[in-house]
Design an enzyme around this catalytic site. Sequence first.
Site, short mmCIF file in Angstrom:
data_model
loop_
_atom_site.label_atom_id
_atom_site.label_comp_id
_atom_site.label_asym_id
_atom_site.label_seq_id
_atom_site.Cartn_x
_atom_site.Cartn_y
_atom_site.Cartn_z
N ARG A 138 33.55 -26.45 -3.87
CA ARG A 138 32.97 -27.36 -2.86
C ARG A 138 34.05 -28.06 -2.06
O ARG A 138 33.84 -28.46 -0.93
CB ARG A 138 32.00 -28.34 -3.54
CG ARG A 138 32.63 -29.32 -4.46
CD ARG A 138 31.60 -29.97 -5.41
NE ARG A 138 31.18 -29.04 -6.46
CZ ARG A 138 30.20 -29.30 -7.34
NH1 ARG A 138 29.54 -30.45 -7.28
NH2 ARG A 138 29.88 -28.40 -8.24
N LYS B 73 39.07 -24.03 -17.97
CA LYS B 73 37.88 -23.38 -18.51
C LYS B 73 38.19 -22.79 -19.89
O LYS B 73 39.29 -22.28 -20.10
CB LYS B 73 37.45 -22.21 -17.61
CG LYS B 73 36.78 -22.59 -16.30
CD LYS B 73 36.40 -21.33 -15.54
CE LYS B 73 35.81 -21.63 -14.16
NZ LYS B 73 34.49 -22.26 -14.22
N1 BES Z 1 33.35 -20.86 -10.06
C1 BES Z 1 32.66 -21.84 -10.80
C2 BES Z 1 31.16 -21.61 -10.83
C3 BES Z 1 30.67 -20.41 -11.57
C4 BES Z 1 30.73 -20.34 -12.94
C5 BES Z 1 30.06 -19.40 -10.87
C6 BES Z 1 30.24 -19.26 -13.60
C7 BES Z 1 29.56 -18.32 -11.53
C8 BES Z 1 29.66 -18.24 -12.88
C9 BES Z 1 32.86 -23.23 -10.20
O1 BES Z 1 34.07 -23.44 -9.58
C10 BES Z 1 32.72 -24.19 -11.33
O2 BES Z 1 33.46 -24.07 -12.26
N2 BES Z 1 31.76 -25.10 -11.22
C11 BES Z 1 31.52 -26.05 -12.24
C12 BES Z 1 31.18 -27.36 -11.58
C13 BES Z 1 31.08 -28.52 -12.50
C14 BES Z 1 32.43 -28.83 -13.12
C15 BES Z 1 30.56 -29.71 -11.73
C16 BES Z 1 30.35 -25.57 -13.09
O3 BES Z 1 29.41 -25.02 -12.54
O4 BES Z 1 30.43 -25.72 -14.31
ZN ZN Z 2 35.64 -24.02 -10.89
#
Ligand code: BES
Ligand code: ZN
Length: 459
Positions: free
Chosen positions: A314, A240
Amino acid sequence: MAVQFADATPDSIAVHVIDEQDLAQWANQQQPMTKAWVEANGFQGALHQALIVPAQYGSPLMALAGYGNAASRKRGRFHLAGAAAKFPEGVYHIASGIADEHMPQEALGWLLQSYRFDRYKSASIMTAHLVAPDGVDADEITALAIGEMLTRDLINTPASDMGPPQLEQAARDLAKEFGAAIDVIVGADLLTQNFPMIHTVGRAADRAPRLIDMRWGKSGPTLTLVGKGVCFDTGGLNIKPGASMGLMKKDMGGSAAVLGLAHMIMATNQKIKLRVLIPAVENSISANAFRPQDILTSRKGLTVEINNTDAEGRLVLADALALADEEKPDLIISMATLTGAARVAVGPDLAPYFTDDPQLAKALETAAETHADPVWRLPFHNPYETMIEPGIADLDNAPKGGFAGCITAALFLRRFVTNTPRYMHFDIYGWQPNAAPARAKGGVGQATRALFQALKTAL
Ligand code: BES
Ligand code: ZN
Ligand code: ZN
Protein backbone atom coordinates in the site's frame (compact mmCIF):
# COMPACT_ATOMS: atom_id res chain seq x y z
CA MET A 1 6.79 -20.16 -27.59
CA ALA A 2 4.51 -19.38 -30.54
CA VAL A 3 0.95 -18.99 -29.32
CA GLN A 4 -1.37 -19.26 -32.25
CA PHE A 5 -4.18 -21.08 -33.91
CA ALA A 6 -3.26 -23.60 -36.59
CA ASP A 7 -3.86 -22.75 -40.24
CA ALA A 8 -6.99 -24.38 -41.60
CA THR A 9 -6.28 -27.58 -43.49
CA PRO A 10 -8.65 -29.94 -45.31
CA ASP A 11 -7.54 -32.89 -43.21
CA SER A 12 -7.82 -31.40 -39.73
CA ILE A 13 -9.39 -33.79 -37.24
CA ALA A 14 -13.02 -33.12 -36.31
CA VAL A 15 -13.59 -32.69 -32.57
CA HIS A 16 -17.07 -33.57 -31.32
CA VAL A 17 -17.73 -32.16 -27.89
CA ILE A 18 -20.28 -34.35 -26.17
CA ASP A 19 -22.51 -33.73 -23.17
CA GLU A 20 -23.06 -37.03 -21.31
CA GLN A 21 -26.80 -36.66 -21.76
CA ASP A 22 -26.44 -36.44 -25.54
CA LEU A 23 -24.01 -39.33 -25.96
CA ALA A 24 -26.50 -42.12 -26.70
CA GLN A 25 -28.30 -40.11 -29.32
CA TRP A 26 -25.05 -38.99 -30.89
CA ALA A 27 -23.66 -42.53 -31.00
CA ASN A 28 -26.82 -43.83 -32.69
CA GLN A 29 -26.24 -41.47 -35.59
CA GLN A 30 -22.67 -42.72 -36.20
CA GLN A 31 -21.31 -45.61 -38.27
CA PRO A 32 -21.65 -48.93 -36.37
CA MET A 33 -17.86 -49.10 -36.08
CA THR A 34 -17.68 -45.70 -34.41
CA LYS A 35 -20.47 -46.59 -32.04
CA ALA A 36 -18.76 -49.86 -31.12
CA TRP A 37 -15.41 -48.10 -30.60
CA VAL A 38 -16.97 -45.52 -28.29
CA GLU A 39 -18.58 -48.26 -26.20
CA ALA A 40 -15.54 -50.51 -26.17
CA ASN A 41 -13.38 -47.66 -24.90
CA GLY A 42 -15.77 -46.67 -22.16
CA PHE A 43 -16.28 -43.15 -23.46
CA GLN A 44 -19.19 -41.69 -21.52
CA GLY A 45 -18.82 -38.00 -22.18
CA ALA A 46 -17.49 -37.32 -18.67
CA LEU A 47 -15.90 -33.93 -18.29
CA HIS A 48 -12.36 -33.86 -19.76
CA GLN A 49 -12.62 -37.42 -21.11
CA ALA A 50 -10.89 -37.77 -24.50
CA LEU A 51 -11.08 -40.41 -27.19
CA ILE A 52 -9.66 -40.70 -30.68
CA VAL A 53 -11.86 -42.71 -33.03
CA PRO A 54 -9.69 -44.31 -35.71
CA ALA A 55 -10.55 -44.75 -39.36
CA GLN A 56 -10.09 -48.15 -40.96
CA TYR A 57 -6.29 -47.97 -41.21
CA GLY A 58 -5.67 -46.44 -37.84
CA SER A 59 -5.41 -42.75 -38.69
CA PRO A 60 -7.78 -40.58 -36.63
CA LEU A 61 -11.29 -40.28 -38.01
CA MET A 62 -12.50 -37.94 -35.28
CA ALA A 63 -11.77 -36.88 -31.72
CA LEU A 64 -14.29 -36.87 -28.89
CA ALA A 65 -14.17 -34.51 -25.95
CA GLY A 66 -16.34 -35.26 -22.91
CA TYR A 67 -18.33 -32.21 -21.80
CA GLY A 68 -19.92 -33.61 -18.64
CA ASN A 69 -23.22 -31.98 -17.77
CA ALA A 70 -24.44 -28.54 -16.83
CA ALA A 71 -23.80 -29.16 -13.13
CA SER A 72 -20.25 -30.48 -13.55
CA ARG A 73 -19.37 -27.71 -16.00
CA LYS A 74 -20.37 -25.12 -13.42
CA ARG A 75 -17.61 -26.39 -11.14
CA GLY A 76 -14.86 -25.20 -13.45
CA ARG A 77 -13.99 -23.52 -16.73
CA PHE A 78 -12.14 -24.13 -20.01
CA HIS A 79 -13.52 -27.65 -20.21
CA LEU A 80 -12.51 -28.38 -23.78
CA ALA A 81 -8.89 -27.76 -22.77
CA GLY A 82 -9.17 -30.58 -20.22
CA ALA A 83 -9.80 -33.07 -23.03
CA ALA A 84 -7.55 -31.38 -25.61
CA ALA A 85 -4.60 -31.84 -23.26
CA LYS A 86 -4.99 -35.58 -23.86
CA PHE A 87 -5.23 -35.46 -27.66
CA PRO A 88 -2.26 -36.72 -29.67
CA GLU A 89 -0.29 -34.59 -32.11
CA GLY A 90 -2.38 -33.20 -34.89
CA VAL A 91 -4.45 -30.32 -36.21
CA TYR A 92 -8.03 -30.22 -34.96
CA HIS A 93 -11.19 -28.27 -35.62
CA ILE A 94 -14.33 -28.10 -33.51
CA ALA A 95 -17.07 -29.90 -35.39
CA SER A 96 -19.95 -29.96 -32.92
CA GLY A 97 -21.12 -29.57 -29.35
CA ILE A 98 -20.10 -26.08 -28.24
CA ALA A 99 -22.65 -23.28 -28.22
CA ASP A 100 -21.61 -20.15 -30.11
CA GLU A 101 -21.53 -18.07 -26.95
CA HIS A 102 -19.03 -20.44 -25.32
CA MET A 103 -16.82 -20.83 -28.36
CA PRO A 104 -14.42 -17.92 -27.64
CA GLN A 105 -13.73 -19.16 -24.09
CA GLU A 106 -13.19 -22.76 -25.15
CA ALA A 107 -10.88 -21.69 -27.99
CA LEU A 108 -8.93 -19.46 -25.60
CA GLY A 109 -8.72 -22.37 -23.17
CA TRP A 110 -7.13 -24.56 -25.82
CA LEU A 111 -4.43 -21.93 -26.44
CA LEU A 112 -3.84 -21.44 -22.71
CA GLN A 113 -3.52 -25.19 -22.23
CA SER A 114 -0.30 -24.98 -24.27
CA TYR A 115 1.37 -22.71 -21.69
CA ARG A 116 4.64 -24.05 -20.29
CA PHE A 117 7.10 -22.35 -17.96
CA ASP A 118 10.26 -23.76 -19.49
CA ARG A 119 12.85 -21.14 -18.67
CA TYR A 120 14.80 -23.45 -16.37
CA LYS A 121 13.89 -26.90 -17.64
CA SER A 122 12.44 -28.06 -20.91
CA ALA A 123 8.86 -29.28 -20.81
CA SER A 124 7.04 -31.44 -23.32
CA ILE A 125 5.01 -29.18 -25.54
CA MET A 126 1.37 -29.56 -26.50
CA THR A 127 1.22 -30.93 -30.02
CA ALA A 128 -2.55 -30.88 -30.54
CA HIS A 129 -3.27 -27.62 -32.37
CA LEU A 130 -6.64 -26.01 -32.97
CA VAL A 131 -7.87 -24.28 -36.11
CA ALA A 132 -9.68 -21.09 -35.05
CA PRO A 133 -13.40 -21.87 -34.94
CA ASP A 134 -15.63 -20.00 -37.39
CA GLY A 135 -17.12 -16.83 -36.01
CA VAL A 136 -14.61 -16.13 -33.24
CA ASP A 137 -12.20 -13.20 -33.26
CA ALA A 138 -9.01 -15.25 -33.58
CA ASP A 139 -6.71 -12.23 -33.33
CA GLU A 140 -8.32 -11.05 -30.12
CA ILE A 141 -8.24 -14.51 -28.54
CA THR A 142 -4.58 -14.86 -29.49
CA ALA A 143 -3.83 -11.46 -27.91
CA LEU A 144 -5.61 -12.51 -24.71
CA ALA A 145 -3.63 -15.75 -24.57
CA ILE A 146 -0.29 -14.02 -25.12
CA GLY A 147 -1.12 -11.35 -22.52
CA GLU A 148 -2.05 -14.02 -19.99
CA MET A 149 1.11 -15.99 -20.71
CA LEU A 150 3.20 -12.86 -20.20
CA THR A 151 1.60 -12.45 -16.78
CA ARG A 152 2.33 -16.08 -15.90
CA ASP A 153 5.96 -15.93 -17.04
CA LEU A 154 6.63 -12.76 -15.04
CA ILE A 155 5.14 -14.24 -11.87
CA ASN A 156 6.77 -17.64 -12.27
CA THR A 157 10.24 -16.21 -12.74
CA PRO A 158 11.92 -16.26 -9.32
CA ALA A 159 13.16 -13.07 -7.69
CA SER A 160 16.75 -14.06 -8.52
CA ASP A 161 15.88 -13.30 -12.15
CA MET A 162 12.92 -10.95 -11.64
CA GLY A 163 14.08 -8.06 -9.51
CA PRO A 164 13.17 -4.43 -10.14
CA PRO A 165 15.69 -4.11 -13.03
CA GLN A 166 14.29 -7.17 -14.82
CA LEU A 167 10.71 -6.06 -14.24
CA GLU A 168 11.72 -2.75 -15.80
CA GLN A 169 13.23 -4.63 -18.74
CA ALA A 170 10.01 -6.61 -19.22
CA ALA A 171 8.06 -3.34 -19.36
CA ARG A 172 10.61 -1.91 -21.80
CA ASP A 173 10.29 -4.97 -24.04
CA LEU A 174 6.52 -4.62 -24.06
CA ALA A 175 6.72 -0.88 -24.76
CA LYS A 176 9.09 -1.50 -27.66
CA GLU A 177 6.84 -4.11 -29.20
CA PHE A 178 3.94 -1.65 -29.39
CA GLY A 179 5.75 1.65 -29.79
CA ALA A 180 4.80 2.85 -26.31
CA ALA A 181 6.77 5.56 -24.49
CA ILE A 182 8.47 4.55 -21.28
CA ASP A 183 10.17 6.46 -18.53
CA VAL A 184 11.74 4.98 -15.40
CA ILE A 185 12.78 6.81 -12.24
CA VAL A 186 15.46 4.86 -10.36
CA GLY A 187 17.00 4.97 -6.89
CA ALA A 188 17.80 8.39 -5.38
CA ASP A 189 15.93 10.13 -8.22
CA LEU A 190 12.78 8.84 -6.52
CA LEU A 191 13.57 11.25 -3.68
CA THR A 192 14.29 14.28 -5.85
CA GLN A 193 11.13 13.61 -7.85
CA ASN A 194 9.06 13.08 -4.72
CA PHE A 195 8.26 9.39 -4.49
CA PRO A 196 9.41 9.00 -0.89
CA MET A 197 7.48 5.89 0.04
CA ILE A 198 8.59 3.89 -3.03
CA HIS A 199 12.16 4.77 -2.12
CA THR A 200 11.72 3.97 1.57
CA VAL A 201 10.28 0.51 0.99
CA GLY A 202 12.88 -0.39 -1.64
CA ARG A 203 16.03 1.26 -0.31
CA ALA A 204 17.30 -1.70 1.72
CA ALA A 205 17.55 -3.91 -1.34
CA ASP A 206 20.63 -4.47 -3.43
CA ARG A 207 18.68 -3.76 -6.61
CA ALA A 208 17.42 -0.17 -6.61
CA PRO A 209 13.71 0.66 -6.31
CA ARG A 210 12.11 2.36 -9.29
CA LEU A 211 8.90 3.69 -10.77
CA ILE A 212 8.05 2.46 -14.27
CA ASP A 213 5.82 4.77 -16.30
CA MET A 214 4.59 3.62 -19.72
CA ARG A 215 2.22 5.44 -22.09
CA TRP A 216 0.50 4.25 -25.24
CA GLY A 217 -2.39 5.29 -27.47
CA LYS A 218 -3.35 8.51 -29.18
CA SER A 219 -7.12 8.71 -28.85
CA GLY A 220 -9.98 7.62 -26.64
CA PRO A 221 -10.67 7.77 -22.92
CA THR A 222 -7.75 7.85 -20.51
CA LEU A 223 -6.99 4.81 -18.38
CA THR A 224 -4.19 4.42 -15.86
CA LEU A 225 -3.26 0.96 -14.58
CA VAL A 226 -1.19 0.76 -11.40
CA GLY A 227 0.39 -2.59 -10.50
CA LYS A 228 2.16 -3.64 -7.31
CA GLY A 229 5.68 -4.65 -8.29
CA VAL A 230 7.14 -6.02 -5.06
CA CYS A 231 9.62 -8.43 -6.61
CA PHE A 232 10.14 -10.16 -3.30
CA ASP A 233 8.41 -9.54 0.01
CA THR A 234 10.40 -10.72 3.01
CA GLY A 235 8.07 -8.68 5.22
CA GLY A 236 10.96 -6.36 6.04
CA LEU A 237 11.95 -6.05 9.73
CA ASN A 238 8.54 -7.52 10.59
CA ILE A 239 9.89 -10.56 8.79
CA LYS A 240 7.47 -13.15 7.49
CA PRO A 241 7.67 -16.71 8.84
CA GLY A 242 9.16 -19.14 6.31
CA ALA A 243 5.87 -20.63 5.23
CA SER A 244 4.39 -17.21 4.47
CA MET A 245 7.50 -16.04 2.62
CA GLY A 246 7.63 -19.15 0.49
CA LEU A 247 5.53 -17.79 -2.37
CA MET A 248 6.56 -14.16 -2.19
CA LYS A 249 8.24 -14.09 -5.61
CA LYS A 250 4.67 -13.59 -6.77
CA ASP A 251 4.29 -10.31 -4.88
CA MET A 252 4.78 -8.52 -8.20
CA GLY A 253 1.62 -10.28 -9.45
CA GLY A 254 -0.27 -6.99 -9.73
CA SER A 255 2.37 -5.56 -12.05
CA ALA A 256 2.40 -8.80 -14.05
CA ALA A 257 -1.39 -8.57 -14.38
CA VAL A 258 -1.38 -4.95 -15.56
CA LEU A 259 1.38 -5.69 -18.08
CA GLY A 260 -0.66 -8.64 -19.36
CA LEU A 261 -3.74 -6.44 -19.62
CA ALA A 262 -1.68 -3.74 -21.34
CA HIS A 263 -0.59 -6.34 -23.89
CA MET A 264 -4.22 -7.26 -24.55
CA ILE A 265 -5.19 -3.60 -25.00
CA MET A 266 -2.27 -2.70 -27.25
CA ALA A 267 -2.24 -5.87 -29.37
CA THR A 268 -5.91 -5.40 -30.20
CA ASN A 269 -5.45 -1.69 -30.74
CA GLN A 270 -8.19 -0.53 -28.36
CA LYS A 271 -9.13 3.13 -28.57
CA ILE A 272 -7.72 3.94 -25.15
CA LYS A 273 -5.04 6.33 -23.98
CA LEU A 274 -3.24 4.00 -21.65
CA ARG A 275 -0.77 4.69 -18.89
CA VAL A 276 0.83 1.93 -16.82
CA LEU A 277 2.56 2.73 -13.53
CA ILE A 278 4.59 0.12 -11.66
CA PRO A 279 6.42 0.83 -8.43
CA ALA A 280 9.06 -1.93 -8.58
CA VAL A 281 10.87 -2.70 -5.34
CA GLU A 282 12.12 -5.48 -3.11
CA ASN A 283 10.99 -5.40 0.51
CA SER A 284 14.33 -6.44 1.97
CA ILE A 285 16.10 -6.34 5.30
CA SER A 286 19.28 -4.38 5.81
CA ALA A 287 20.75 -1.74 8.14
CA ASN A 288 18.85 0.96 6.26
CA ALA A 289 15.51 -0.83 6.19
CA PHE A 290 12.49 1.20 7.31
CA ARG A 291 11.21 0.41 10.78
CA PRO A 292 7.99 -0.05 12.73
CA GLN A 293 6.86 3.31 14.12
CA ASP A 294 8.68 5.28 11.44
CA ILE A 295 6.45 8.01 10.04
CA LEU A 296 6.71 8.58 6.31
CA THR A 297 5.50 11.56 4.36
CA SER A 298 3.98 10.42 1.11
CA ARG A 299 4.06 12.12 -2.29
CA LYS A 300 0.56 13.40 -1.64
CA GLY A 301 1.63 14.90 1.66
CA LEU A 302 -0.32 12.52 3.85
CA THR A 303 1.79 11.13 6.67
CA VAL A 304 1.84 7.40 7.33
CA GLU A 305 2.73 5.64 10.55
CA ILE A 306 4.38 2.30 9.88
CA ASN A 307 2.95 -0.30 12.19
CA ASN A 308 4.10 -3.24 10.14
CA THR A 309 6.84 -3.21 7.52
CA ASP A 310 5.08 -6.13 5.86
CA ALA A 311 2.22 -3.84 4.79
CA GLU A 312 4.54 -2.40 2.13
CA GLY A 313 2.39 -2.80 -0.96
CA ARG A 314 0.00 0.00 0.00
CA LEU A 315 2.97 2.32 0.59
CA VAL A 316 4.52 1.96 -2.85
CA LEU A 317 1.10 1.97 -4.52
CA ALA A 318 0.11 5.14 -2.65
CA ASP A 319 2.87 7.20 -4.27
CA ALA A 320 2.12 5.73 -7.71
CA LEU A 321 -1.62 6.34 -7.26
CA ALA A 322 -0.96 9.93 -6.20
CA LEU A 323 0.98 10.47 -9.44
CA ALA A 324 -1.77 8.81 -11.47
CA ASP A 325 -4.38 10.99 -9.80
CA GLU A 326 -2.50 14.22 -10.56
CA GLU A 327 -3.50 14.06 -14.23
CA LYS A 328 -7.12 13.00 -13.56
CA PRO A 329 -7.57 10.18 -16.03
CA ASP A 330 -11.09 8.89 -16.68
CA LEU A 331 -10.33 5.75 -14.69
CA ILE A 332 -7.58 4.43 -12.43
CA ILE A 333 -7.32 0.70 -11.76
CA SER A 334 -4.89 -0.74 -9.25
CA MET A 335 -4.02 -4.43 -9.11
CA ALA A 336 -2.05 -5.92 -6.26
CA THR A 337 -1.32 -9.01 -4.21
CA LEU A 338 -2.11 -6.74 -1.31
CA THR A 339 -3.44 -8.70 1.66
CA GLY A 340 -3.57 -12.16 3.14
CA ALA A 341 -7.03 -11.13 4.36
CA ALA A 342 -8.34 -11.17 0.78
CA ARG A 343 -7.26 -14.80 0.53
CA VAL A 344 -8.95 -15.73 3.75
CA ALA A 345 -12.10 -14.00 2.52
CA VAL A 346 -12.46 -15.45 -0.99
CA GLY A 347 -9.65 -17.96 -1.59
CA PRO A 348 -7.32 -18.13 -4.55
CA ASP A 349 -9.84 -18.28 -7.40
CA LEU A 350 -11.89 -15.12 -6.96
CA ALA A 351 -10.50 -11.64 -7.47
CA PRO A 352 -12.05 -9.28 -4.91
CA TYR A 353 -12.42 -5.74 -6.15
CA PHE A 354 -13.56 -2.38 -4.86
CA THR A 355 -15.19 0.51 -6.65
CA ASP A 356 -17.67 3.25 -5.82
CA ASP A 357 -18.99 3.16 -9.38
CA PRO A 358 -21.98 0.83 -9.77
CA GLN A 359 -21.99 1.07 -13.56
CA LEU A 360 -18.39 -0.11 -13.73
CA ALA A 361 -19.12 -2.90 -11.28
CA LYS A 362 -22.04 -4.09 -13.36
CA ALA A 363 -20.03 -4.11 -16.58
CA LEU A 364 -17.23 -5.99 -14.86
CA GLU A 365 -19.50 -8.64 -13.37
CA THR A 366 -21.17 -9.32 -16.70
CA ALA A 367 -17.80 -9.61 -18.41
CA ALA A 368 -16.44 -11.82 -15.62
CA GLU A 369 -19.35 -14.20 -16.00
CA THR A 370 -19.22 -14.48 -19.78
CA HIS A 371 -15.44 -14.63 -19.97
CA ALA A 372 -14.71 -17.17 -17.24
CA ASP A 373 -12.71 -14.76 -15.10
CA PRO A 374 -14.46 -14.60 -11.72
CA VAL A 375 -14.48 -11.50 -9.52
CA TRP A 376 -16.29 -10.53 -6.32
CA ARG A 377 -17.14 -7.03 -5.19
CA LEU A 378 -16.24 -5.95 -1.66
CA PRO A 379 -17.20 -2.58 -0.18
CA PHE A 380 -15.19 0.56 0.40
CA HIS A 381 -16.97 0.63 3.76
CA ASN A 382 -16.72 4.25 4.89
CA PRO A 383 -17.29 3.59 8.62
CA TYR A 384 -13.98 1.68 8.67
CA GLU A 385 -12.04 4.82 7.77
CA THR A 386 -11.38 5.38 11.47
CA MET A 387 -9.49 2.09 11.58
CA ILE A 388 -6.73 3.48 9.33
CA GLU A 389 -6.33 6.66 11.39
CA PRO A 390 -3.70 6.31 14.14
CA GLY A 391 -2.93 8.93 16.77
CA ILE A 392 0.10 10.81 15.50
CA ALA A 393 -0.04 10.60 11.70
CA ASP A 394 -2.73 10.84 9.02
CA LEU A 395 -2.72 7.14 8.23
CA ASP A 396 -1.79 3.78 9.74
CA ASN A 397 -0.41 1.21 7.30
CA ALA A 398 -1.37 -1.78 9.45
CA PRO A 399 -4.42 -1.36 11.68
CA LYS A 400 -4.37 -3.45 14.84
CA GLY A 401 -6.67 -6.43 15.07
CA GLY A 402 -6.77 -7.04 11.37
CA PHE A 403 -10.56 -6.79 11.09
CA ALA A 404 -11.54 -6.51 7.39
CA GLY A 405 -7.88 -6.35 6.40
CA CYS A 406 -8.51 -6.17 2.69
CA ILE A 407 -11.12 -3.41 3.12
CA THR A 408 -8.88 -1.26 5.28
CA ALA A 409 -6.06 -1.73 2.75
CA ALA A 410 -8.41 -0.63 -0.04
CA LEU A 411 -9.56 2.38 1.97
CA PHE A 412 -5.91 3.31 2.51
CA LEU A 413 -5.30 3.29 -1.25
CA ARG A 414 -8.46 5.28 -1.96
CA ARG A 415 -7.12 8.15 0.16
CA PHE A 416 -4.59 8.76 -2.62
CA VAL A 417 -7.16 9.02 -5.42
CA THR A 418 -9.09 12.22 -4.83
CA ASN A 419 -9.35 13.94 -8.23
CA THR A 420 -10.07 11.08 -10.60
CA PRO A 421 -13.77 10.40 -11.20
CA ARG A 422 -13.55 6.62 -11.14
CA TYR A 423 -11.28 4.25 -9.25
CA MET A 424 -11.20 0.50 -9.05
CA HIS A 425 -8.89 -1.68 -6.95
CA PHE A 426 -8.26 -5.45 -7.25
CA ASP A 427 -6.68 -7.48 -4.43
CA ILE A 428 -5.57 -10.53 -6.40
CA TYR A 429 -3.72 -13.70 -5.47
CA GLY A 430 -1.95 -14.24 -8.79
CA TRP A 431 -1.29 -17.90 -8.20
CA GLN A 432 -3.02 -21.08 -9.25
CA PRO A 433 -2.36 -23.56 -6.38
CA ASN A 434 -3.29 -26.71 -8.35
CA ALA A 435 -3.30 -27.36 -12.07
CA ALA A 436 -6.69 -27.07 -13.78
CA PRO A 437 -7.62 -27.05 -17.48
CA ALA A 438 -5.92 -24.10 -19.23
CA ARG A 439 -4.52 -22.99 -15.88
CA ALA A 440 -1.20 -24.57 -15.05
CA LYS A 441 -0.06 -24.57 -11.44
CA GLY A 442 1.80 -21.32 -10.76
CA GLY A 443 1.46 -17.69 -11.72
CA VAL A 444 -1.87 -16.70 -13.20
CA GLY A 445 -3.65 -13.55 -14.31
CA GLN A 446 -6.86 -12.64 -12.50
CA ALA A 447 -9.55 -10.20 -13.60
CA THR A 448 -7.52 -9.07 -16.61
CA ARG A 449 -9.71 -10.67 -19.26
CA ALA A 450 -12.88 -9.54 -17.50
CA LEU A 451 -11.48 -6.02 -17.36
CA PHE A 452 -10.42 -6.11 -21.00
CA GLN A 453 -13.99 -6.88 -22.04
CA ALA A 454 -15.66 -4.53 -19.53
CA LEU A 455 -13.51 -1.60 -20.64
CA LYS A 456 -14.87 -1.88 -24.18
CA THR A 457 -18.25 -0.64 -22.99
CA ALA A 458 -17.71 0.93 -19.58
CA LEU A 459 -14.74 3.22 -20.11
N1 BES B 1 2.23 -9.45 -0.07
C1 BES B 1 1.51 -9.48 1.16
C2 BES B 1 0.08 -9.94 0.99
C3 BES B 1 -0.14 -11.36 0.58
C4 BES B 1 0.11 -12.40 1.45
C5 BES B 1 -0.70 -11.62 -0.65
C6 BES B 1 -0.13 -13.68 1.06
C7 BES B 1 -0.95 -12.90 -1.02
C8 BES B 1 -0.66 -13.93 -0.17
C9 BES B 1 1.44 -8.10 1.79
O1 BES B 1 2.52 -7.27 1.55
C10 BES B 1 1.33 -8.33 3.27
O2 BES B 1 2.20 -8.95 3.80
N2 BES B 1 0.25 -7.84 3.86
C11 BES B 1 0.03 -8.01 5.25
C12 BES B 1 -0.57 -6.75 5.78
C13 BES B 1 -0.71 -6.68 7.26
C14 BES B 1 0.66 -6.67 7.92
C15 BES B 1 -1.48 -5.44 7.63
C16 BES B 1 -0.94 -9.18 5.44
O3 BES B 1 -1.87 -9.31 4.66
O4 BES B 1 -0.72 -9.95 6.37
ZN1 ZN C 1 4.15 -7.56 2.87
ZN1 ZN D 1 3.56 -7.62 -0.27
